[in-house]
Enzyme design. Structure first.
Site, PDB file in Angstrom:
ATOM      1  N   GLU A  78      25.767   1.811  30.760  1.00 24.84           N
ATOM      2  CA  GLU A  78      24.934   1.517  31.926  1.00 24.84           C
ATOM      3  C   GLU A  78      25.796   1.488  33.187  1.00 24.84           C
ATOM      4  OE1 GLU A  78      22.373  -1.904  31.873  1.00 24.84           O
ATOM      5  OE2 GLU A  78      21.842  -1.574  29.779  1.00 24.84           O
ATOM      6  N   GLY A 213      -5.807   9.071  64.118  1.00 27.11           N
ATOM      7  CA  GLY A 213      -6.480   8.961  62.835  1.00 27.11           C
ATOM      8  C   GLY A 213      -5.804   8.060  61.813  1.00 27.11           C
TER       9      GLY A 213
END
Length: 368
Positions: A78, A213
């Protein structure tokens, strides 16, 4: 790595040492700051790192490495992958030396030396891998982090320092994302100044977009929500208020808000006012609420005006309806988004349409 980061922080740790103590408390502390965290809860056996774990590492902005006495017996693959992401993607890596001196990790002394003695026997035919692990430990031990090997405070003190440090680094990373979008970043800072974030008062700000918008409206609300949410005890992003209210009514929206703020599964209140015990809980909670695309002043009154929130709470309302502005908040708490020529020149400068740019910003900051 994937463009959409579901997880902000990955915690790399030796379960045997800290799963039910330091690491679980650290995850809870980050959660209280609204920082999404991945912690591997599967107690599997075997040598191979699971694909889901690799993906979680790659999708994280920050990796925390919790160095403990037995770390080197399990977590090394890891660690190598985390450092690869640091090199390739600029992932932030923070080591935490929990009951372990950095020099033990760097030099592989004491328990780390014992672990490598076993690893060298086990991988005697693959010493290149062992060397890779040694180099990874040296590199990680030289990264600036948090050293608790010499006890200078309580474990709670350390956890709080780590959580604050992670939050600061994430805020800088998000700010860096926005600084690449000069015009947009300046607007975000202007809106934050209207929110008076250091004031204990409850403050409401209304953002008016007008002709640009819903895509711009949503982009602004999303970015503000993500930048600010970690500063509050509870948060709620109510999307498409106009449309949801039209279909389900304002009481449904209020129940959604209460569910998020109070962390309750399914509050169902059909009366015009909320029960006093719920109001008391709300009045003790510092909240951040974003009401997206509001078109009726009654929405604000029903969702925020009648509910009393705790000191320091902030409510952000976004709208495309100019007539709503003065009905909703005081004139000095209204932010009107830019002018037509500035917005167009910005979009042309970066080579995409205004609609496309707003959509891209929304994709970067999806509410969790």
């Amino acid at each position: 790595p994937a463009e959409k980061r579901e997880t902000y922080v990955f915690i790399n740790f030796r379960g045997k040492d800290t799963r039910y103590t330091f690491t679980s408390h650290l995850k809870a502390a980050l959660g209280r700051k609204k920082i999404e965290t991945y912690m591997d809860d599967k107690l599997g056996t075997g040598d191979k790192i699971r694909p889901a774990l690799l993906q979680a590492i790659e999708e994280s902005r920050v990796s925390l490495i919790v160095f403990s006495k037995n770390y080197a017996t399990w977590c090394l693959d890891e660690l190598v992958h985390i450092l690869g992401c640091k090199e390739s993607y600029g992932q932030i890596v923070i080591p935490i030396f929990f009951d372990t001196d950095p020099s033990q990790v760097r030099k592989q002394d004491e328990s780390y030396g014992d672990a490598f003695a076993q690893l060298e026997k086990r991988f005697k035919d693959n010493m290149d891998k062992v060397l890779m692990w040694r180099n990874a430990l040296k590199e990680a031990a030289n990264i600036s982090g948090f050293d608790n090997s010499i006890r200078t405070g309580t474990e709670a003190d350390l956890i709080e320092k780590v959580a604050e440090g992670v939050l600061a680094k994430l805020n800088r990373a998000w700010s860096s994302d926005l600084k690449d979008l000069d015009q947009f970043y300046s607007r975000i800072e202007e809106i934050e100044s209207l929110l008076c974030l250091n004031s204990p008062d409850v403050c409401t700000v209304c953002i008016y977009i007008g002709i640009w918008g819903k895509s711009w409206l949503t982009a602004l609300g999303d970015v503000l929500f993500h930048r600010l949410s970690c500063q509050f005890e509870a948060t709620c992003y109510l999307a498409d208020v106009k449309e949801v209210s039209k279909i389900h009514g304002p009481k449904h929206l209020r129940n959604l808000l209460l569910r998020e703020i109070l962390n309750e599964k399914d509050p169902s209140i059909d009366t015009p006012s909320v029960p006093s015990f719920i109001q008391e809980r709300l009045s003790r909670t510092k909240v951040l609420i974003v009401l997206d695309d509001v078109n009726d002043s009654s929405h604000r009154k029903y969702l925020a005006g009648r509910l009393k929130f705790g000191p320091g709470s902030r409510i952000i309302i976004t709208t495309r309806d100019r007539s709503l502005l003065k009905k909703t908040v005081h004139h000095d708490k209204i932010y009107k988004f830019g002018h037509k020529d500035r917005a167009i020149s910005w979009a042309l400068k970066i080579g995409v349409s205004v609609r496309d740019k707003a959509a891209a910003l929304t994709a970067l900051y999806v509410p969790q």
